[in-house]
Write an enzyme that holds these catalytic residues in place. Structure first.
Site, mmCIF file in Angstrom:
data_model
loop_
_atom_site.group_PDB
_atom_site.id
_atom_site.type_symbol
_atom_site.label_atom_id
_atom_site.label_comp_id
_atom_site.label_asym_id
_atom_site.label_seq_id
_atom_site.Cartn_x
_atom_site.Cartn_y
_atom_site.Cartn_z
ATOM 1 C CB ALA A 99 7.469 63.696 29.206
ATOM 2 C CB CYS A 146 11.572 63.147 27.443
ATOM 3 S SG CYS A 146 12.901 63.486 28.605
ATOM 4 C CB CYS A 147 8.425 60.522 23.556
ATOM 5 S SG CYS A 147 8.687 58.745 23.751
ATOM 6 C CE LYS A 148 1.537 58.055 25.379
ATOM 7 N NZ LYS A 148 0.154 57.889 24.879
ATOM 8 C CB THR A 184 12.458 57.990 23.376
ATOM 9 O OG1 THR A 184 11.710 59.038 24.008
ATOM 10 C CG2 THR A 184 13.856 57.954 23.966
#
Length: 681
Positions: free
Chosen positions: A193, A598-600, A606
């Protein structure tokens, strides 16, 4: 479950019942999409591919072959360097204009010195970051463990192309509405992200910080005249236009004199027309320009070389000016126009100088009463935007190259533009709230980006960025043979728009805490706002695409029904409603859009999402046998490209989950046993 006829298997997996699963083997051959030109281009953009091959049974006991590929992109570093260079250029220009404001009162002069001190420090910081990035020659990957690295904060985290290439006996996919193709490609760009990790999230992310900043400025407006972000953005735009138009007007004025020296009525008229068009932006220069127009009309009329007059904006010359000007013989055209052109240039210079000073003072005032917060917000926004733009350019180029032979796509590209759909898996709890607030603004800021396709004149095929913070143009280069096959509108340089939308659904144990004890309003607001944007794009798409295409498109796709279903799910406010993700992704694919997940850090959540999406596509589009859905899913997660992504990020082949965390995950987002455990995320 399956077997490989050619090649030797590097990894063999079995399901928990001991039944045979798909044989998987690695492949390093680059994948050709649309010929040698495209392959060489994509090889210049994509690096270090990881490939896995599978065979899965279909519902009628035939076989489909799947090639999974994951590639880094050199754009991860190239785009931030391009962007930072533009920021430095823009900020140096602004600083110089502030210095050239002239004599100010002691109060404002002290404020100016303070502003310049801070602004110069900002430029120096950007120059240092660019210097450090320039040392990363050939780099194409920033690992999740480096997301808090200050020197790399403009670089996107873990950016990859995730591609699934399907050869199936039950293909439903068409390159256009009339031309079937033997294979199908499904692309997702996976990236952490866009967020300012080094800056931290103690006070929230951009969405909250910008709102708080504007509220404070508005409430303390008694100290100075309050200018909204829209007004200051307009001032910067006008200032930029002034800098561009002044030399153009001077050039056309010189061309007018050149035409006069050649005694060419037609050339004189054309030069005057160009000058008039450029000069209409300067209201205070109008009278001087009218004098020039009147003289040109008199000269041409006396010479008898034209039918009708050059005229002013309304096609009529000013009688009072025409009567007051007496033309000399033909040989004196240049001498007659020269003093009028000098007057026009002087007048224009004075107007430009005053306009610049006024607008620059607006910017000085904005900076003076909002330091240092405004510069820190600018830095944070630049960081987040840089990460978002790198991913977008990568996705756009790949989408373009995989769709070059699709006439419907190319028409959509220049007629409507492309939808760019981001799937967010961030929770609305703790630091991830700030990440989501950053991401929401970064993705929204992509609206100010347009693309332009140009012909590559050398072996350097990397994209070039021009513009300023309010508007950027990304020039994408294509090989000559490919460029010539494009629609005329694109070849002539039409700017191509993108429509970014973000839908977020938190799925981890932190989201469970947010739903039970915290606040999920941020996620709800983002999803509702972006649904409206998606609906607007669909409306434009249906209005602008040709009727024949729309008729056939509606027969193949129930987009209206999918949009209604998506809206209902957003309104339902159901916990961890991943149906929102599936519907948004389906709509994006049916609209020829660009998909992001998206993730962190684009590593664990993801990976669960993209593997689920791949297997869902195999089931829904290619008739994957229903008894093998979970086995195929586990096989991809255990032996596919995404576990390799985990390995390259943290040097460990384990997803960063524990059993307790996974109990909070939706069922189909849980990896198979043996693939998760203690690991640094």
């Amino acid at each position: 479950m399956g077997e490989i006829e050619d090649g030797e298997a590097d990894h063999i997996t079995t399901d928990v019942q001991g039944q045979k699963c798909a044989l998987v083997y690695e492949c390093t051959d680059p994948e050709s999409v649309n010929g040698k030109d495209n392959l060489s281009f994509l090889n210049a953009v994509l690096k270090n591919p990881v490939c896995k091959l599978y065979r899965f049974p279909t519902s009628d006991n035939k076989w489909m072959q799947i090639r999974e590929q994951m590639s880094e992109s050199i754009l991860s570093f190239h785009i931030p360097k391009e962007l930072i260079s533009l920021h430095i250029k823009e900020d140096l220009c602004r600083n110089q204009e502030i210095k050239e404001l002239g004599e100010l009162s002691p109060h404002w002069d002290n404020l100016r010195k303070n502003v310049l001190t801070h602004c110069d420090e900002m430029v120096n910081m950007y120059q240092d970051i660019l210097t450090e990035l320039s040392k990363e020659t050939g780099s194409s990957f920033k690992s999740s463990s480096s997301k808090g690295d200050k020197t790399l904060e403009f670089v996107p985290v873990n950016l990859h192309l995730q591609r699934m290439h399907v050869h199936s006996p039950h293909l439903k996919v068409f390159i256009s509405l009339s031309v079937p193709i033997p294979d199908a490609l499904y692309d997702v760009i996976t990236v952490g992200a866009p967020a300012a990790h080094f800056q931290g999230f103690k006070n929230g992310g951009l969405r909250k910080l910008l709102h708080r900043f504007e509220t404070e400025r508005r409430n303390t407006g008694y100290q100075f005249i309050y200018y909204s972000p829209e007004n200051t953005a307009k001032a910067k735009e006008v200032l930029s236009n002034i800098n561009q138009l002044q030399p153009l007007i001077a050039t056309h004025a010189d061309l007018l004199l050149n035409s006069a020296s050649q005694h060419s009525p037609d050339s004189l008229k054309n030069s005057l027309k160009m000058l008039s068009e450029k000069d209409r932006v300067w209201a205070n220069v109008g009278k001087s320009l009218n004098c020039v127009i009147a003289m040109v009309d008199k000269l041409i009329e006396r010479d008898g070389g034209s039918e009708g007059s050059s005229g002013n904006k309304d096609g009529e010359k000013d009688p009072s000016l025409a009567d007051s000007i007496t033309p000399h013989p033909r040989e004196d055209w240049y001498e007659q126009l020269h003093p009028l052109i000098l007057t026009l240039k002087d007048c224009m210079g004075e107007v430009v100088s005053r306009a610049k000073q006024s607008l620059t003072f607006v910017l000085l005032q904005e900076l003076a009463y909002s330091l240092p917060q405004c510069l820190m917000l600018t830095l944070r926004r630049d960081i987040v935007f840089s990460q978002a733009l790198a991913g977008l350019v990568c996705g756009f180029i790949i989408k373009l190259h995989t769709s070059l032979h699709d006439p419907d796509f190319l028409q959509q590209l220049h007629t409507v533009g492309l939808i760019v759909q981001y799937e967010g898996l961030l929770s609305t709890y703790s630091d991830e709230i700030g990440m989501l607030e950053d991401m929401a603004v970064g993705i929204s800021d992509l609206k100010k980006v347009t693309f332009k396709i140009i012909e590559a004149k050398s072996n350097d095929v990397l994209p070039v960025i021009t513009g300023r913070r309010e508007h950027y143009v990304v020039e994408v280069k294509l090989p000559a043979r490919v460029f010539e096959s494009l629609p005329l509108q694109i070849k002539e340089g039409q700017l191509l728009r993108v429509y970014p939308v973000l839908f977020n659904v938190g799925i981890n144990e932190q989201q469970t805490l947010a739903e039970r004890f915290g606040d999920v309003s941020l996620q709800e607001s983002i999803n509702q706002e972006n649904f409206e944007l998606l609906k607007e794009y669909y409306t434009v798409f249906m209005e602008k695409m040709p009727p024949d295409y729309i008729s056939h498109f509606q027969e193949q796709n129930d987009l209206k029904g999918l949009l209604e279903n998506l809206h209902q799910n957003i309104q339902a406010k159901k916990r961890k409603n991943v149906e929102i993700m599936w519907l948004a992704a389906t709509i994006c694919r049916k609209l020829n859009g660009i998909r992001f997940t998206c993730c962190k850090s684009a590593k664990d959540r993801t990976s669960m999402s993209v593997t689920l999406e791949q297997c869902s596509i195999l089931r829904d589009e290619h008739q994957l046998h229903k008894d093998f859905f979970i086995r195929a899913l586990d096989c991809m997660r255990r032996e596919g490209c995404r576990i390799e992504n985990v390995l390259k990020n943290i040097k460990c082949r384990k997803y960063a989950f524990n059993m307790l965390q996974l109990m909070a995950f939706p069922k189909y987002y849980r990896p198979p046993e043996g693939t998760y455990g203690k690991a640094d995320t």
